[in-house]
Motif scaffolding. Structure first.
Motif, PDB file in Angstrom:
ATOM      1  N   SER A  48       0.813  -1.219   0.000  1.00 51.43           N
ATOM      2  CA  SER A  48       0.000   0.000   0.000  1.00 51.43           C
ATOM      3  C   SER A  48       0.845   1.267   0.000  1.00 51.43           C
ATOM      4  CB  SER A  48      -0.984  -0.002   1.166  1.00 51.43           C
ATOM      5  OG  SER A  48      -0.305  -0.167   2.365  1.00 51.43           O
ATOM      6  N   LEU A 103       2.997   2.502   2.169  1.00 50.42           N
ATOM      7  CA  LEU A 103       3.371   3.181   3.415  1.00 50.42           C
ATOM      8  C   LEU A 103       4.864   3.014   3.697  1.00 50.42           C
ATOM      9  CD1 LEU A 103       0.366   2.267   5.755  1.00 50.42           C
ATOM     10  CD2 LEU A 103       0.899   4.502   4.762  1.00 50.42           C
ATOM     11  N   PRO A 162       0.727   6.305  -1.158  1.00 48.51           N
ATOM     12  CA  PRO A 162      -0.361   5.509  -0.582  1.00 48.51           C
ATOM     13  C   PRO A 162      -1.754   6.000  -0.955  1.00 48.51           C
ATOM     14  CG  PRO A 162       1.267   6.052   1.094  1.00 48.51           C
ATOM     15  CD  PRO A 162       1.689   6.762  -0.141  1.00 48.51           C
ATOM     16  N   ASP A 163      -1.955   7.322  -0.961  1.00 53.00           N
ATOM     17  CA  ASP A 163      -3.307   7.804  -1.266  1.00 53.00           C
ATOM     18  C   ASP A 163      -3.687   7.516  -2.719  1.00 53.00           C
ATOM     19  OD1 ASP A 163      -1.215   9.980  -1.387  1.00 53.00           O
ATOM     20  OD2 ASP A 163      -2.807  10.965  -2.511  1.00 53.00           O
ATOM     21  N   VAL A 220      -4.774   3.768  -3.044  1.00 54.14           N
ATOM     22  CA  VAL A 220      -6.180   3.555  -2.692  1.00 54.14           C
ATOM     23  C   VAL A 220      -7.050   3.817  -3.912  1.00 54.14           C
ATOM     24  CG1 VAL A 220      -8.064   4.255  -1.185  1.00 54.14           C
ATOM     25  CG2 VAL A 220      -5.716   4.338  -0.341  1.00 54.14           C
ATOM     26  N   ARG A 221      -6.736   4.873  -4.631  1.00 48.89           N
ATOM     27  CA  ARG A 221      -7.518   5.222  -5.826  1.00 48.89           C
ATOM     28  C   ARG A 221      -7.408   4.149  -6.907  1.00 48.89           C
ATOM     29  NH1 ARG A 221      -6.163   9.979  -3.614  1.00 48.89           N
ATOM     30  NH2 ARG A 221      -7.891  11.437  -3.371  1.00 48.89           N
ATOM     31  N   HIS A 223      -6.727  -1.247   2.433  1.00 47.50           N
ATOM     32  CA  HIS A 223      -5.857  -1.843   3.447  1.00 47.50           C
ATOM     33  C   HIS A 223      -6.473  -1.594   4.820  1.00 47.50           C
ATOM     34  CE1 HIS A 223      -1.431  -1.993   5.149  1.00 47.50           C
ATOM     35  NE2 HIS A 223      -2.278  -2.675   5.877  1.00 47.50           N
ATOM     36  N   LEU A 227     -14.668   8.851   5.813  1.00 42.00           N
ATOM     37  CA  LEU A 227     -13.270   8.889   5.378  1.00 42.00           C
ATOM     38  C   LEU A 227     -12.910   7.649   4.574  1.00 42.00           C
ATOM     39  CD1 LEU A 227     -11.825  10.550   8.537  1.00 42.00           C
ATOM     40  CD2 LEU A 227     -11.422  11.360   6.209  1.00 42.00           C
ATOM     41  N   ALA A 240     -14.662   6.388   2.400  1.00 42.88           N
ATOM     42  CA  ALA A 240     -15.088   6.656   1.018  1.00 42.88           C
ATOM     43  C   ALA A 240     -14.451   7.941   0.494  1.00 42.88           C
ATOM     44  CB  ALA A 240     -16.616   6.759   0.962  1.00 42.88           C
ATOM     45  N   PHE A 241     -13.351   8.346   1.109  1.00 41.32           N
ATOM     46  CA  PHE A 241     -12.736   9.639   0.793  1.00 41.32           C
ATOM     47  C   PHE A 241     -12.442   9.824  -0.688  1.00 41.32           C
ATOM     48  CE2 PHE A 241      -9.285  12.773   0.677  1.00 41.32           C
ATOM     49  CZ  PHE A 241      -9.807  13.748   1.503  1.00 41.32           C
ATOM     50  N   THR A 242     -12.039   8.734  -1.357  1.00 40.76           N
ATOM     51  CA  THR A 242     -11.611   8.870  -2.756  1.00 40.76           C
ATOM     52  C   THR A 242     -12.784   8.899  -3.736  1.00 40.76           C
ATOM     53  OG1 THR A 242     -11.463   6.476  -2.841  1.00 40.76           O
ATOM     54  CG2 THR A 242      -9.428   7.662  -2.392  1.00 40.76           C
ATOM     55  N   ARG A 243     -13.998   8.702  -3.219  1.00 46.37           N
ATOM     56  CA  ARG A 243     -15.133   8.552  -4.145  1.00 46.37           C
ATOM     57  C   ARG A 243     -15.996   9.795  -4.224  1.00 46.37           C
ATOM     58  NH1 ARG A 243     -17.928   3.091  -2.333  1.00 46.37           N
ATOM     59  NH2 ARG A 243     -19.304   3.689  -4.043  1.00 46.37           N
ATOM     60  N   LYS A 269     -15.047  18.189   3.823  1.00 43.51           N
ATOM     61  CA  LYS A 269     -14.231  17.025   3.516  1.00 43.51           C
ATOM     62  C   LYS A 269     -12.770  17.280   3.909  1.00 43.51           C
ATOM     63  CE  LYS A 269     -13.641  13.701  -0.169  1.00 43.51           C
ATOM     64  NZ  LYS A 269     -14.066  13.168  -1.442  1.00 43.51           N
ATOM     65  N   LYS A 276     -12.338  17.134   7.639  1.00 40.00           N
ATOM     66  CA  LYS A 276     -12.274  15.763   8.151  1.00 40.00           C
ATOM     67  C   LYS A 276     -10.929  15.133   7.825  1.00 40.00           C
ATOM     68  CE  LYS A 276     -17.199  15.182   8.260  1.00 40.00           C
ATOM     69  NZ  LYS A 276     -18.405  14.649   7.654  1.00 40.00           N
ATOM     70  N   ASP A 331      -0.738   7.553   8.983  1.00 39.42           N
ATOM     71  CA  ASP A 331      -0.757   6.373   8.112  1.00 39.42           C
ATOM     72  C   ASP A 331      -2.185   5.977   7.762  1.00 39.42           C
ATOM     73  OD1 ASP A 331       1.933   6.191   7.972  1.00 39.42           O
ATOM     74  OD2 ASP A 331       2.144   4.411   9.241  1.00 39.42           O
ATOM     75  N   ALA A 341      -4.801   7.789   7.736  1.00 40.21           N
ATOM     76  CA  ALA A 341      -5.395   8.782   6.839  1.00 40.21           C
ATOM     77  C   ALA A 341      -4.971   8.507   5.401  1.00 40.21           C
ATOM     78  CB  ALA A 341      -4.988  10.190   7.264  1.00 40.21           C
ATOM     79  N   GLN A 342      -3.697   8.168   5.221  1.00 42.49           N
ATOM     80  CA  GLN A 342      -3.226   7.866   3.860  1.00 42.49           C
ATOM     81  C   GLN A 342      -3.943   6.659   3.295  1.00 42.49           C
ATOM     82  OE1 GLN A 342       0.966   8.755   2.763  1.00 42.49           O
ATOM     83  NE2 GLN A 342       1.344   8.225   4.901  1.00 42.49           N
ATOM     84  N   LEU A 343      -4.215   5.684   4.167  1.00 38.26           N
ATOM     85  CA  LEU A 343      -4.904   4.485   3.689  1.00 38.26           C
ATOM     86  C   LEU A 343      -6.353   4.787   3.297  1.00 38.26           C
ATOM     87  CD1 LEU A 343      -3.560   1.717   6.092  1.00 38.26           C
ATOM     88  CD2 LEU A 343      -2.823   2.288   3.778  1.00 38.26           C
ATOM     89  N   MET A 344      -6.871   5.936   3.727  1.00 39.50           N
ATOM     90  CA  MET A 344      -8.208   6.353   3.298  1.00 39.50           C
ATOM     91  C   MET A 344      -8.139   7.079   1.955  1.00 39.50           C
ATOM     92  SD  MET A 344     -10.025   5.326   5.801  1.00 39.50           S
ATOM     93  CE  MET A 344      -8.823   4.073   6.184  1.00 39.50           C
ATOM     94  N   GLY A 345      -6.911   7.368   1.508  1.00 40.24           N
ATOM     95  CA  GLY A 345      -6.772   8.120   0.262  1.00 40.24           C
ATOM     96  C   GLY A 345      -6.512   9.596   0.473  1.00 40.24           C
ATOM     97  N   VAL A 346      -6.208   9.973   1.727  1.00 39.39           N
ATOM     98  CA  VAL A 346      -5.927  11.377   2.014  1.00 39.39           C
ATOM     99  C   VAL A 346      -4.488  11.693   1.602  1.00 39.39           C
ATOM    100  CG1 VAL A 346      -5.656  13.089   3.852  1.00 39.39           C
ATOM    101  CG2 VAL A 346      -7.560  11.461   3.928  1.00 39.39           C
ATOM    102  N   ASN A 347      -4.321  12.753   0.820  1.00 42.81           N
ATOM    103  CA  ASN A 347      -2.984  13.206   0.466  1.00 42.81           C
ATOM    104  C   ASN A 347      -2.489  14.076   1.615  1.00 42.81           C
ATOM    105  OD1 ASN A 347      -0.848  14.872  -0.427  1.00 42.81           O
ATOM    106  ND2 ASN A 347      -1.456  14.602  -2.547  1.00 42.81           N
TER     107      ASN A 347
END
Ligand SMILES: Nc1ncnc2c1ncn2[C@@H]1O[C@H](COP(=O)(O)OP(=O)(O)OP(=O)(O)O)[C@@H](O)[C@H]1O
Ligand SMILES: [Mg+2]
Lengths: 236, 311
Positions: free
Chosen positions: A50, A52, A72-73, A76-77, A82, A101, A103-106, B183, B186, B196, B198-204
């Protein structure tokens, strides 16, 4: 072509050399499990996938595309979800915001709403606790939230790091049922478990990791019959 | 003691003065607390970004043709609003730049490294402002209305007091609403709690941390300009004391806690006002830094702290 593959991957934490030439693959639709004792490098393998803790050598590929050094972000996209070791839910945010969060990428509101309903069906407890602060959930509830949150990105591949850790036996069975359900709905799964017997029972194939190296691999039926595996991980 | 302690109108006057002061500290404290919350860095340069807000407003106000004693009417406020927006944009962008060049490269270094860099950055900003505006107090045009409303007795609230307090309240409310509901807000809270995850959620996280520095400096820049409009003076080293007071406010409220910073700001403003009025301003630093030390020793999580378990 494998959906996800690692080829000759070496990963370090500073000077700690955690993974040595890991090569593994996961095909579309499979459940693959990674077993090994404490410190073998299971979590590191997932962190390498992923992004990290990116690999220092070797390649991670998703559908043949090199993602070794993708952030990593972005990973996810690309469809890799993970659920990290130790749940890592956002303890000061509400359950609702944790799912948000996930669903942050959607951007597809309708799809997000449907997936949330689906998570509620899998984990009715999570729905009951929507407005509670994450840190006040019980350990088991937090684990359900962590898995639910991981599903909210609608991943093609879901990496699960010890989802049954610290759960009551009845919940452990339930989590494994849910893993099977998620897989049957089309999500490919890479599963890490201390509970090797259960993991081997649910998975199609497995890899055995020892001190950062893969020492055995194969269909779970073969692994279950291997005397080494039986002795080291199944307590037989 | 300069004034009788038993004069109630005087007391009310001091409360109002304290609220106005506190509103400004609150604006600065929010930036400290947001940045600390997300990168665990005490951004010592933050107070100087506040000062810069005051200095940047000066040429802009002149450029728009606003003149003390001559400019009146609603147009003045419209122009001030435009100036404020430009100032906020400039200080916000500067802080993003500071984060990028001075703090981000040290994000995984031992804690002390970015802290020392922050002190250095503070000196650099103060030095530049010294070169630009000199060592003395610089007059800031008096553009806010001077009317006062009587509150009974000899106490009254000035239009200036009212405007400053109201502006701070509006900014704090807008900020908290934004952080709780948007958004990005949050993402900021998630990054602050577990980078970490947060990154796994897709947060830059780079972008999110930059946004935090931006918003903090927007508030500080606004604060600097409001300070100028209220006190009609700015000096290159203003951010040193105000910054430390605001930092104390953030610690008092519980560093990392937004509401805490706002309340802490008001509290410190009040302490300053009462100390200045009933004792002597020479002692104000002593009170405030005693509070800082006492809080750090006896209640390091501050007034509001983090009441909820982390994990
Ligand atoms: N952040 C870190 N810094 C340094 N070394 C680390 C770090 N994280 C893990 N390691 C080391 O890397 C090796 C692999 O650790 P990893 O967490 O991947 O093991 P694991 O198989 O997941 O173990 P467990 O079953 O206990 O979770 C271990 O020797 C561990 O000490
Ligand atoms: Mg592990």
């Amino acid at each position: 072509m494998a959906l996800l593959e690692l080829e000759n991957v070496d990963t370090y934490y500073g000077r700690v050399h955690a993974l040595h030439g890991i090569t593994l693959h996961i095909d579309e639709g499979e459940i693959v499990t990674l077993i090994g004792s404490n410190g073998a490098g299971k979590t590191t393998t997932l962190r390498t996938i992923s992004g990290l803790t990116p690999a220092a050598k070797g390649q991670v590929r998703l559908r043949g595309k090199d993602i070794t050094h993708v952030a990593p972000d972005e990973i996810v996209r690309l469809g890799i979800g993970h659920v990290p070791e130790g749940r890592r839910i956002f303890g000061r945010l509400t359950v609702r915001d944790n799912l948000f969060l996930g669903a942050f990428t959607r951007k597809d509101r309708e799809g997000i709403r449907r997936d949330q309903e689906h998570v509620f069906k899998l984990f009715p407890r999570v729905k009951e606790r929507l407005d509670q602060i994450g840190g006040t959930l019980s350990g088991g509830e937090q684990q359900m939230l962590a898995i639910g949150r991981g599903l909210m990105s609608r991943p093609r591949v879901l990496l699960l790091d010890e989802p049954s850790l610290g759960l009551a036996p009845i919940l452990v069975d339930q989590i494994f049922d849910i893993i099977r359900d998620i897989n049957q709905e089309g999500t490919t799964i890479l599963l890490i478990e201390q509970n090797a017997a259960k993991a081997l029972a649910v998975a199609n194939r497995g890899y055995v990791l020892e001190t950062g190296r893969i020492v055995k691999e194969g269909p779970t039926s073969t692994l279950l019959e291997s005397p080494d595996v039986q002795k080291a991980y199944l307590g037989i | 003691m300069p004034r009788a302690a038993n004069d109630p109108s005087f007391f009310v006057q001091i409360v109002i003065y304290g609220l106005a002061n506190g509103a400004i500290y609150a604006l600065i404290a929010l930036g400290y607390t947001m940045v600390y919350g997300i990168v665990e860095l005490i951004n010592f340069a933050h107070g100087d970004v506040f000062t810069l807000g005051g200095f940047l407003a000066l040429p802009l106000i002149a450029a728009f043709g606003l003149r003390e004693d001559q400019s009146t009417g609603l147009g003045v406020y419209l122009v001030l609003l435009v100036v404020a927006l430009i100032v906020m944009l400039l200080t916000g962008s500067l802080n993003v730049l500071i984060e990028r060049v001075a703090y981000r490269p040290l994000r995984n270094a031992p804690r002390l490294a970015p802290l020392i860099t922050a002190v250095g950055m503070s000196f650099i900003l103060e030095g530049l402002m010294y070169m630009w505006q000199g060592a003395n107090n610089v007059h800031f045009p008096d553009l806010l209305p001077s009317g006062r409303i009587s509150l009974g007795g000899s106490a009254s609230i000035g239009a200036k007091d009212f405007i400053v307090i109201a502006l701070a309240v509006v900014l704090v409310v807008v900020l908290t609403t934004f952080i709780n509901n948007s958004k990005l807000g949050k993402a900021m809270r998630a990054t602050a709690q577990d980078r970490d995850a947060a990154q796994l959620m897709g947060v830059n996280i780079n972008r999110t941390i930059a946004a935090t520095f931006f918003i903090g400096a927007v508030l500080a820049g606004a604060g600097g300009m409001i300070f100028g409009l209220y006190f009609n003076t700015v000096r290159f080293d203003l951010g040193f004391q105000s910054g430390l007071f605001a930092f104390t406010a953030a610690v008092f409220g519980g560093i990392g806690n937004i509401q805490g910073a706002a309340l802490g700001g008001l509290f410190i403003g009040m302490v300053k006002a009462f100390s200045d009025a009933y004792f002597t301003s020479q002692l104000t630093d002593v009170w405030i830094f005693s509070i800082l030390i006492l809080v750090l020793v006896f209640r390091p999580t501050g007034l509001l702290g983090m009441r909820v378990p982390e994990k």
